[in-house]
Design an enzyme around this catalytic site. Sequence first.
Site, mmCIF file in Angstrom:
data_model
loop_
_atom_site.group_PDB
_atom_site.id
_atom_site.type_symbol
_atom_site.label_atom_id
_atom_site.label_comp_id
_atom_site.label_asym_id
_atom_site.label_seq_id
_atom_site.Cartn_x
_atom_site.Cartn_y
_atom_site.Cartn_z
ATOM 1 N N LYS A 7 -12.953 10.853 -31.156
ATOM 2 C CA LYS A 7 -11.882 9.925 -31.530
ATOM 3 C C LYS A 7 -12.404 8.807 -32.429
ATOM 4 O O LYS A 7 -13.462 8.244 -32.185
ATOM 5 C CB LYS A 7 -11.269 9.325 -30.262
ATOM 6 C CG LYS A 7 -10.044 8.483 -30.495
ATOM 7 C CD LYS A 7 -9.026 8.709 -29.401
ATOM 8 C CE LYS A 7 -7.733 7.990 -29.652
ATOM 9 N NZ LYS A 7 -7.021 8.373 -30.857
ATOM 10 N N ALA A 49 -20.734 7.808 -36.920
ATOM 11 C CA ALA A 49 -20.191 7.655 -38.274
ATOM 12 C C ALA A 49 -21.004 6.634 -39.075
ATOM 13 O O ALA A 49 -21.304 6.862 -40.257
ATOM 14 C CB ALA A 49 -18.728 7.241 -38.206
ATOM 15 N N GLY A 89 -19.198 5.773 -29.166
ATOM 16 C CA GLY A 89 -20.125 6.818 -29.614
ATOM 17 C C GLY A 89 -19.786 7.333 -30.998
ATOM 18 O O GLY A 89 -20.672 7.586 -31.825
ATOM 19 N N CYS A 90 -18.508 7.476 -31.270
ATOM 20 C CA CYS A 90 -18.061 7.998 -32.560
ATOM 21 C C CYS A 90 -18.370 7.011 -33.681
ATOM 22 O O CYS A 90 -18.696 7.411 -34.804
ATOM 23 C CB CYS A 90 -16.575 8.324 -32.517
ATOM 24 S SG CYS A 90 -16.197 9.560 -31.244
ATOM 25 N N THR A 91 -18.305 5.729 -33.377
ATOM 26 C CA THR A 91 -18.621 4.699 -34.367
ATOM 27 C C THR A 91 -20.117 4.702 -34.674
ATOM 28 O O THR A 91 -20.518 4.608 -35.843
ATOM 29 C CB THR A 91 -18.154 3.315 -33.868
ATOM 30 O OG1 THR A 91 -16.734 3.374 -33.660
ATOM 31 C CG2 THR A 91 -18.474 2.227 -34.869
#
Length: 154
Positions: A39, A49, A44-46
């Site tokens: 998401k 990315a 974690g995704c930030t």
Amino acid sequence: MLENQQKAPLFSSPNQLNELVNLSDYAGKKNVVLYFYPKDDTPGCTIEANDFTKLAEEFDKYDTVVIGVSKDSCQSHVEFINKFGLKIDLLADTSGELCESYGVWQERDKNGVKSMAILRSTFIIDKEGTLVDVAYGVTPDNHAQEVLEKVKSL
């Protein structure tokens, strides 16, 4: 689940600008790092990315493009990119078709509750469209650097 040395499943999916991105666009020209994440704008995704963005120029030196994929909308991707100054394309797999074809849409058990979610995974696809590295269930910390080291050996 996919394995090394298989042909990568073809895809055609809109990026954050609602422009179609096809795996075939890169055939014979670029390696592709296709990474799936749960998401936009979550911790974690930030991390993932931002780390791929920091290394984008290094990946480019090795004829490699980095593309993130989640089930978020194009608009969500635009907001995520703008918030963090990301320099990678993010595909909006709102139908889940791309996630299904790469085997990352899986059941998970979180605190005793079963639900379907994207299993954080990364695929390195060479210029001929072959999967040269398949990694399911990766962790975001230092992942981009690990992927770059694998790309350098192509």
